[in-house]
Each structure stands twice: as C-alpha cells, then as structure tokens.
Design a protein around this motif. Structure first.
Motif, PDB file in Angstrom:
ATOM      1  N   LYS A  54       0.836  -1.199   0.000  1.00 28.50           N
ATOM      2  CA  LYS A  54       0.000   0.000   0.000  1.00 28.50           C
ATOM      3  C   LYS A  54       0.875   1.255   0.000  1.00 28.50           C
ATOM      4  O   LYS A  54       2.020   1.246   0.432  1.00 28.50           O
ATOM      5  N   SER A  55       0.296   2.350  -0.482  1.00 31.98           N
ATOM      6  CA  SER A  55       0.985   3.636  -0.505  1.00 31.98           C
ATOM      7  C   SER A  55      -0.062   4.738  -0.445  1.00 31.98           C
ATOM      8  O   SER A  55      -1.264   4.453  -0.346  1.00 31.98           O
ATOM      9  N   LEU A  56       0.362   5.989  -0.531  1.00 32.62           N
ATOM     10  CA  LEU A  56      -0.602   7.091  -0.522  1.00 32.62           C
ATOM     11  C   LEU A  56      -1.379   7.175  -1.832  1.00 32.62           C
ATOM     12  O   LEU A  56      -2.365   7.900  -1.925  1.00 32.62           O
ATOM     13  N   GLU A  57      -0.934   6.417  -2.831  1.00 27.36           N
ATOM     14  CA  GLU A  57      -1.650   6.357  -4.104  1.00 27.36           C
ATOM     15  C   GLU A  57      -2.466   5.079  -4.231  1.00 27.36           C
ATOM     16  O   GLU A  57      -3.326   4.964  -5.099  1.00 27.36           O
ATOM     17  N   ASN A  58      -2.193   4.122  -3.378  1.00 26.73           N
ATOM     18  CA  ASN A  58      -2.884   2.835  -3.414  1.00 26.73           C
ATOM     19  C   ASN A  58      -3.162   2.348  -1.997  1.00 26.73           C
ATOM     20  O   ASN A  58      -2.330   1.670  -1.402  1.00 26.73           O
ATOM     21  N   PRO A  59      -4.316   2.736  -1.417  1.00 23.10           N
ATOM     22  CA  PRO A  59      -5.377   3.548  -2.016  1.00 23.10           C
ATOM     23  C   PRO A  59      -5.034   5.042  -1.932  1.00 23.10           C
ATOM     24  O   PRO A  59      -4.005   5.405  -1.366  1.00 23.10           O
ATOM     25  N   THR A  60      -5.909   5.869  -2.455  1.00 26.75           N
ATOM     26  CA  THR A  60      -5.700   7.307  -2.345  1.00 26.75           C
ATOM     27  C   THR A  60      -5.784   7.711  -0.879  1.00 26.75           C
ATOM     28  O   THR A  60      -6.376   7.007  -0.050  1.00 26.75           O
ATOM     29  N   ASP A  97     -15.384   4.484   8.634  1.00 20.77           N
ATOM     30  CA  ASP A  97     -15.175   5.915   8.401  1.00 20.77           C
ATOM     31  C   ASP A  97     -15.163   6.262   6.914  1.00 20.77           C
ATOM     32  O   ASP A  97     -14.798   7.374   6.535  1.00 20.77           O
ATOM     33  N   GLY A  98     -15.533   5.282   6.070  1.00 21.41           N
ATOM     34  CA  GLY A  98     -15.571   5.532   4.635  1.00 21.41           C
ATOM     35  C   GLY A  98     -14.290   5.179   3.912  1.00 21.41           C
ATOM     36  O   GLY A  98     -14.088   5.584   2.764  1.00 21.41           O
ATOM     37  N   GLY A  99     -13.422   4.414   4.562  1.00 19.17           N
ATOM     38  CA  GLY A  99     -12.147   4.052   3.958  1.00 19.17           C
ATOM     39  C   GLY A  99     -12.107   2.630   3.440  1.00 19.17           C
ATOM     40  O   GLY A  99     -13.134   1.971   3.301  1.00 19.17           O
ATOM     41  N   GLU A 100     -10.892   2.138   3.194  1.00 18.65           N
ATOM     42  CA  GLU A 100     -10.699   0.834   2.559  1.00 18.65           C
ATOM     43  C   GLU A 100     -10.325  -0.276   3.532  1.00 18.65           C
ATOM     44  O   GLU A 100     -10.435  -1.456   3.209  1.00 18.65           O
ATOM     45  N   LEU A 106       3.450   7.572   6.204  1.00 21.02           N
ATOM     46  CA  LEU A 106       3.608   7.670   4.748  1.00 21.02           C
ATOM     47  C   LEU A 106       3.651   9.131   4.297  1.00 21.02           C
ATOM     48  O   LEU A 106       4.443   9.497   3.422  1.00 21.02           O
ATOM     49  N   LYS A 107       2.809   9.959   4.881  1.00 23.77           N
ATOM     50  CA  LYS A 107       2.800  11.380   4.530  1.00 23.77           C
ATOM     51  C   LYS A 107       4.118  12.039   4.930  1.00 23.77           C
ATOM     52  O   LYS A 107       4.692  12.822   4.166  1.00 23.77           O
ATOM     53  N   PHE A 108       4.598  11.714   6.123  1.00 20.24           N
ATOM     54  CA  PHE A 108       5.880  12.260   6.572  1.00 20.24           C
ATOM     55  C   PHE A 108       7.007  11.786   5.662  1.00 20.24           C
ATOM     56  O   PHE A 108       7.871  12.567   5.253  1.00 20.24           O
ATOM     57  N   HIS A 109       6.991  10.506   5.332  1.00 16.52           N
ATOM     58  CA  HIS A 109       8.034   9.934   4.486  1.00 16.52           C
ATOM     59  C   HIS A 109       8.057  10.615   3.119  1.00 16.52           C
ATOM     60  O   HIS A 109       9.126  10.912   2.583  1.00 16.52           O
ATOM     61  N   GLN A 110       6.889  10.852   2.569  1.00 14.59           N
ATOM     62  CA  GLN A 110       6.807  11.481   1.250  1.00 14.59           C
ATOM     63  C   GLN A 110       7.436  12.869   1.259  1.00 14.59           C
ATOM     64  O   GLN A 110       8.250  13.204   0.393  1.00 14.59           O
ATOM     65  N   VAL A 111       7.106  13.670   2.251  1.00 18.76           N
ATOM     66  CA  VAL A 111       7.657  15.022   2.348  1.00 18.76           C
ATOM     67  C   VAL A 111       9.152  14.969   2.628  1.00 18.76           C
ATOM     68  O   VAL A 111       9.951  15.671   2.004  1.00 18.76           O
ATOM     69  N   TYR A 112       9.527  14.126   3.546  1.00 23.00           N
ATOM     70  CA  TYR A 112      10.935  14.010   3.934  1.00 23.00           C
ATOM     71  C   TYR A 112      11.775  13.508   2.765  1.00 23.00           C
ATOM     72  O   TYR A 112      12.858  14.012   2.486  1.00 23.00           O
TER      73      TYR A 112
END
Length: 224
Positions: free
Chosen positions: A152-158, A167-170, A192-198
């Motif tokens: 999984k990633s921030l693109e899979n799923p979004t 909560d409406g997620g996957e 994942l969000k932190f990793h992406q920015v970093y």
C-alpha cells in the motif's frame, strides 16, 4: 521481658541479613546476565526489523543505523526511531518506529517500513495493551489483519481512503473494536505522509537525508 526483646532483636537481625543476602545475589545475577539480556533485546528488535523489510532489500546491519527524528504528526508520539535498509551504498527502505497515542487501552508501538517507491514493505505492532480477543487482532499472533498493508501507498489507495471502512475508507475494522484498527491505519498513513515530504526534501530524492537525522543516544540493544 528482656528475653523477649533479645528474641525480637535476633529475629530482626536475621531477617535483615537474609534481605541483604538476597539483594546481593540479585545484583550479582543481574551483573552476570546483563550482556545476555542486552543481546536478547537486540536480537528481538532485529527479528522485528527483518519482518518488515524483505531480505532481498538489504545487506547491512539495520540496528547500527538507528537515528531519531522529532515528529509533529496527528496521533503519534513526538519522536520516531528510524532505521535504514541498504544494499551496498544504496538505501532501499526506511523503517520508522513510532508510537500511536490513539489506542483504546494505551499507546501502540509500531514499525512501519517504506521502500524507494513510497510503498509499504511491512507493518508490525511491537507492543500494545489492546483488549484481548478484540483489539489485539493487530498482532500477527492473533490475526493476519496487519499484513494487508504490504504494497500500500498514498496512491494505493488514495489518501482519502486511508481510513477504516466504518469511516468511509478501505481498511477493515474488527467486530466490536474500531478504535484500535483506526489508530493503526491513521498512524501508518501519517508515517507515509511524513516519508513522502521528507523523501522529496532529501537531496533530489536520493534518500541521503536518511543519514542526516539527529543521532540517537547509544543503545546497544536497539531499544527506545
């Protein structure tokens, strides 16, 4: 009366001596087993790291790469331990050891491993206090639920779907226990969000930033 006082005094001295001998023995045992305890802790942490990073992705001692990073992420503790997986000089994955503060019964300590493409290679719960039979399904000894994060990633799923289904997620929640899986999903998403920015900020995406973190205090066992 004098005889009773002597008996009480003798008993007190005897008990005191037994207590002193017990303390001395405990100190001696701890002294001689200290190195073994440290090595056992080290091996346990190494085993956990090997569970989240495939053997094909590294040939280095990940424990030796430990560093620390201050965090300001929703639902996570203020500091993360970070380990770097390498093949030769090439960084192949980063492992974040973080603490979710959103558990139902207390903090949840997690290892979250992310590869060069920003995809998860593994997630494991290191320690938790979640309810037996309900929230403890985050543990691989209880269920395979946490294995669904692999790939999984921030693109899979979004990013919008990085929630439990309620909560409406996957991601699945547990029957009778939504707070615990929600805490884990939220923690992994934030990492994942932190990793992406970093990662994007680290010298043209070459992961060199992973070696520029604040060094952790020396800990031969590789613990927090």
């Amino acid at each position: 009366m004098t005889t009773n006082k002597k008996a009480i005094l003798t008993s007190g001295i005897t008990l005191g001596l037994f207590a002193l001998v017990g303390v001395v023995l405990l100190v001696v045992v701890q002294w001689f087993t200290k190195d073994q305890i440290i090595e056992n802790q080290r091996q346990t942490k190494l085993q956990r790291l090997q569970e989240v990073v495939p053997a094909s992705l590294y040939d280095n001692d990940m424990l030796a790469t430990i560093s620390q990073q201050s965090l300001a992420l929703k639902g996570l503790g203020s500091v993360a331990n970070i380990y770097t997986a390498k093949q030769g000089d090439d960084v192949t994955a980063i492992v974040y050891e973080v603490v979710s503060t959103q558990g139902y019964s207390g903090p949840i300590n997690l290892l979250v491993a992310v590869d060069q493409q920003g995809a998860l290679t593994g997630v494991r719960v290191v320690t938790h206090k979640e309810t037996p039979g309900l929230g403890d399904k985050i543990d691989t000894n209880k269920s395979d639920w946490i294995l669904e994060f692999v790939g999984k990633s921030l693109e899979n799923p979004t990013e919008a779907l990085w929630k439990v289904r309620k909560d409406g997620g996957e991601f699945d929640q547990f029957t009778g226990a939504t707070i615990t899986p929600r805490a884990v999903v939220n923690a992994v998403r934030e990492v994942l969000k932190f990793h992406q920015v970093y990662y994007e900020a680290s010298n043209n995406n070459d992961y060199t930033g992973a070696t520029r973190l604040m060094p952790a205090k020396a800990d031969p066992a590789g613990n927090n």
